[in-house]
Design a protein around this motif. Sequence first.
Motif, PDB file in Angstrom:
ATOM      1  N   VAL A  36      40.603  10.721   1.161  1.00 26.66           N
ATOM      2  CA  VAL A  36      39.946  11.635   2.101  1.00 26.66           C
ATOM      3  C   VAL A  36      38.465  11.708   1.766  1.00 26.66           C
ATOM      4  O   VAL A  36      38.078  11.695   0.596  1.00 26.66           O
ATOM      5  N   VAL A  37      37.639  11.772   2.806  1.00 26.08           N
ATOM      6  CA  VAL A  37      36.228  12.077   2.626  1.00 26.08           C
ATOM      7  C   VAL A  37      35.916  13.314   3.457  1.00 26.08           C
ATOM      8  O   VAL A  37      36.371  13.443   4.606  1.00 26.08           O
ATOM      9  N   MET A  38      35.163  14.247   2.859  1.00 25.27           N
ATOM     10  CA  MET A  38      34.749  15.465   3.552  1.00 25.27           C
ATOM     11  C   MET A  38      33.230  15.574   3.438  1.00 25.27           C
ATOM     12  O   MET A  38      32.699  15.685   2.330  1.00 25.27           O
ATOM     13  N   ALA A  50      28.333   7.362  18.383  1.00 29.03           N
ATOM     14  CA  ALA A  50      28.153   7.968  19.710  1.00 29.03           C
ATOM     15  C   ALA A  50      28.999   7.248  20.759  1.00 29.03           C
ATOM     16  O   ALA A  50      29.506   7.861  21.698  1.00 29.03           O
ATOM     17  N   LEU A  51      29.180   5.933  20.591  1.00 26.25           N
ATOM     18  CA  LEU A  51      29.985   5.141  21.531  1.00 26.25           C
ATOM     19  C   LEU A  51      31.472   5.238  21.225  1.00 26.25           C
ATOM     20  O   LEU A  51      32.289   4.642  21.938  1.00 26.25           O
ATOM     21  N   GLY A  52      31.831   5.973  20.169  1.00 27.53           N
ATOM     22  CA  GLY A  52      33.241   6.086  19.809  1.00 27.53           C
ATOM     23  C   GLY A  52      33.754   4.888  19.049  1.00 27.53           C
ATOM     24  O   GLY A  52      34.973   4.652  19.015  1.00 27.53           O
ATOM     25  N   LEU A  53      32.861   4.118  18.436  1.00 26.06           N
ATOM     26  CA  LEU A  53      33.262   2.897  17.743  1.00 26.06           C
ATOM     27  C   LEU A  53      33.228   3.043  16.222  1.00 26.06           C
ATOM     28  O   LEU A  53      33.325   2.051  15.496  1.00 26.06           O
ATOM     29  N   GLY A  54      33.072   4.260  15.732  1.00 26.91           N
ATOM     30  CA  GLY A  54      33.009   4.461  14.291  1.00 26.91           C
ATOM     31  C   GLY A  54      34.379   4.724  13.700  1.00 26.91           C
ATOM     32  O   GLY A  54      35.262   5.286  14.358  1.00 26.91           O
ATOM     33  N   ARG A  55      34.557   4.331  12.462  1.00 27.42           N
ATOM     34  CA  ARG A  55      35.810   4.652  11.772  1.00 27.42           C
ATOM     35  C   ARG A  55      35.950   6.161  11.638  1.00 27.42           C
ATOM     36  O   ARG A  55      37.015   6.728  11.853  1.00 27.42           O
ATOM     37  N   ILE A  56      34.843   6.819  11.228  1.00 28.03           N
ATOM     38  CA  ILE A  56      34.859   8.264  11.012  1.00 28.03           C
ATOM     39  C   ILE A  56      34.300   8.938  12.253  1.00 28.03           C
ATOM     40  O   ILE A  56      33.143   8.727  12.618  1.00 28.03           O
ATOM     41  N   ALA A  78      27.110   7.701   8.802  1.00 23.82           N
ATOM     42  CA  ALA A  78      26.639   6.693   9.763  1.00 23.82           C
ATOM     43  C   ALA A  78      26.633   5.308   9.126  1.00 23.82           C
ATOM     44  O   ALA A  78      27.024   4.314   9.749  1.00 23.82           O
ATOM     45  N   LEU A  79      26.190   5.236   7.871  1.00 19.88           N
ATOM     46  CA  LEU A  79      26.182   3.951   7.165  1.00 19.88           C
ATOM     47  C   LEU A  79      27.599   3.426   6.994  1.00 19.88           C
ATOM     48  O   LEU A  79      27.856   2.224   7.147  1.00 19.88           O
ATOM     49  N   ALA A  80      28.545   4.307   6.692  1.00 18.63           N
ATOM     50  CA  ALA A  80      29.944   3.893   6.540  1.00 18.63           C
ATOM     51  C   ALA A  80      30.495   3.364   7.856  1.00 18.63           C
ATOM     52  O   ALA A  80      31.246   2.368   7.880  1.00 18.63           O
ATOM     53  N   ASN A  81      30.135   3.997   8.958  1.00 19.09           N
ATOM     54  CA  ASN A  81      30.616   3.531  10.262  1.00 19.09           C
ATOM     55  C   ASN A  81      30.031   2.169  10.620  1.00 19.09           C
ATOM     56  O   ASN A  81      30.705   1.326  11.211  1.00 19.09           O
ATOM     57  N   PHE A  82      28.768   1.977  10.278  1.00 21.81           N
ATOM     58  CA  PHE A  82      28.169   0.659  10.497  1.00 21.81           C
ATOM     59  C   PHE A  82      28.898  -0.402   9.680  1.00 21.81           C
ATOM     60  O   PHE A  82      29.239  -1.481  10.173  1.00 21.81           O
TER      61      PHE A  82
END
Length: 734
Positions: free
Chosen positions: A530-532, A372-378, A563-567
């Motif tokens: 790639v991940v979809m 949500a803060l724009g800090l995720g890889r995906i 979400a887990l991947a972004n964390f």
Amino acid sequence: MSVTSSTSTALACGACKHSNAPDAQFCGGCGHVLHEKCVQCGGLVSLTQKFCVGCGQDLNAWLEKRIAEQETKLADAVTAAKNHEYDRALGLLTLLAKNSDYRFRSVQEQAVAAKGKVENLQEKVNTQANQRIAAAKEAHAQNDLSTAVKLLAQVPENLLDEDSRRIRQSSQVHLDQLKALHSELQQCLEEKSYAQVAGLLQQLLELQPDNQRYQQLSQQVGDKLLRRAERLCVRQEYEAARNMLTSLPTICHNDQYNELFQRSDLACWLSKQFDEEPYATNALGRLAMRYAKEFPSDGKAADCVKQLSKAVKSKRPTARDGLAPWRADAKSWIGGRVGVLASPQSLNFEELKERPQSMAPFAVAIGLALQALGLGRITGNLLPKKGVMAKLGLGKAKPAWGIDVGSSAVTAVKLRMDKGSEQPIVEATHRVEFKNPTCRGGSKSASELVPEAITRLLEEIDVANTLVYANLPACDGVARFCELPPVKDKDAERLIETEVKTRIPISTEDLALISWVAPLQKESSIGRPVVMASATKLAVSRRVDLLGIGGLKIDGLIPSPIALANFAAHEFAELLSPPEQKPTKKEKTKAKNGKEASEEQDEEVPAEVSVSGKQPTLAFVDAGASKTTMLLISPVSVWFWSYESGGEDATAVVARRTKVTAEEAEQSKRNLASLKTPHDVDDDIREKHEVTRARLRKLFQEADKTFRHFDVKETWCVGSAHQQHGFLRRVMMK
């Protein structure tokens, strides 16, 4: 037809000597046939001729041969009768008895006499056989196997039916076993090997349960071994005592036996729970306390309590770890060391008033807030974009709530990113437990429990003027992974569109999609992974409506594994950041001259470095109440998979074993020390853990086939199912 003969005078009958006309076919005195065909030329010859006048065949030699053949058949019939092959014997004798040729009269008469004898013998033997078979079956039914075998041994083999053969074989095997066991029993009694004697008596009683001699001997030996086992328990030799008790025949299992066995079995199980554990957990500490309480004179138990008490306060392997190291090596079969990620280091917790003991259950919620803060890889969002404001990305300076709605609880994390700050600031964390997990049999459905929990959550937190991102369960979506050639972004977008159309079973009109492609690495040998992650718009709409019933309006909906991947990517940025590209010669020239070169010129000169080979990778295992997710993330790729199985399986095992409610079992699951016989329950939990391990191994193999560059450096557990005793050791460790 003319008769071939050496004379045209009267023809004498060989049977009665009556004189017949030369052309007569049968004797006028007795009716016997007078001619037959020559075996060689087929011409008619009289029965009294010695040679055929047409071909010279020796008719006497031919007759002797035929008589010999008849005698052989007669002998075969007699032999068949002796072998109780009565049908075959009677068949041969019947054919021989029908032969009316006077030349074979001796054989024919013998056949007639033998046929009568065989018929009488067949009737007698069959009657006896049927009587013995019936008696043998009755003896077998009464477990008199010896008599059954003796009776059936007197019945000819070919007169036995299939049931009789089965009875004879099984009874003989049984008797042979009895004989062998009895012989071994005698030897062990002479050697006074009473533990072996007890085991042999158990086998003998299984074969002959009503044998009073074996019953009496079992009681005598059992009393002796019980006294020995009691002395072994006093000397704290519990394993030896349990092994001795295990050998006792079932007939000796009385109250004293049950008490001794439970005590020795518990001691053996407790003593083995410590040396192989990698971390000093609360569950392990409670088991040590139980061990010391149950067996106060056992020095090992007291030592475990002291050492665990000290270990819990010791330094963690890393700042992220939530557990202190214990005795076993924590190396994971997935790769690297396995740990519980309880203290993220990429977040600022200084403003958090009450920090949870472990942040492992909040991993997905943190990933949602980071995105949500724009800090995720995906990046991306399963919700449709709303107008120009969304396109411009306005509102990123707002704090963000990540709300993870699971099957047993709702976890929420509030983050904000101040200007100039290096780390997101954790403003609040919150957790609302469901009354019962949605996956538990007999509980309310998710459509009832989730809105109730959301309503309770909103009574305790304030989401006003914040961004709110929630999760979509992995089971509600479809994930696909592939590797594109090292093409540029525009070409990659086109290829991804093709992949979506061909590999995702959802029509374009009904598709909500989040995709990510690895940055282009010049001269890369692994292409662009790639991940979809997709879902139907209907699934997205239902999730939004479900949360809305509880009063929660969301700005983003993200699949839990994303979400887990972004964390993971944010927390381990130092390991998972894509490699930086060194500038090409043309890029250096552009920077120096301040001029822009064309795209065609860039393509002419290759990069000075290339990315190839294995990539440093992190493995995450998120084990919740109803699902387990494996995530593998490297600097250039993301792979994950979820399946419907989790901690609730162990809860069901405890409830079934201990005959308590699921709510009580949920508490006991994490505190086996509170159970009367924890070892019995743990055996069933271990089976569940072994299944989980096998499924994770299969997932890892699939991931490695998809992206062959994974080189796992560290393995981390999040969620809450890892709190079960033995989970890390049985599921994660080598």
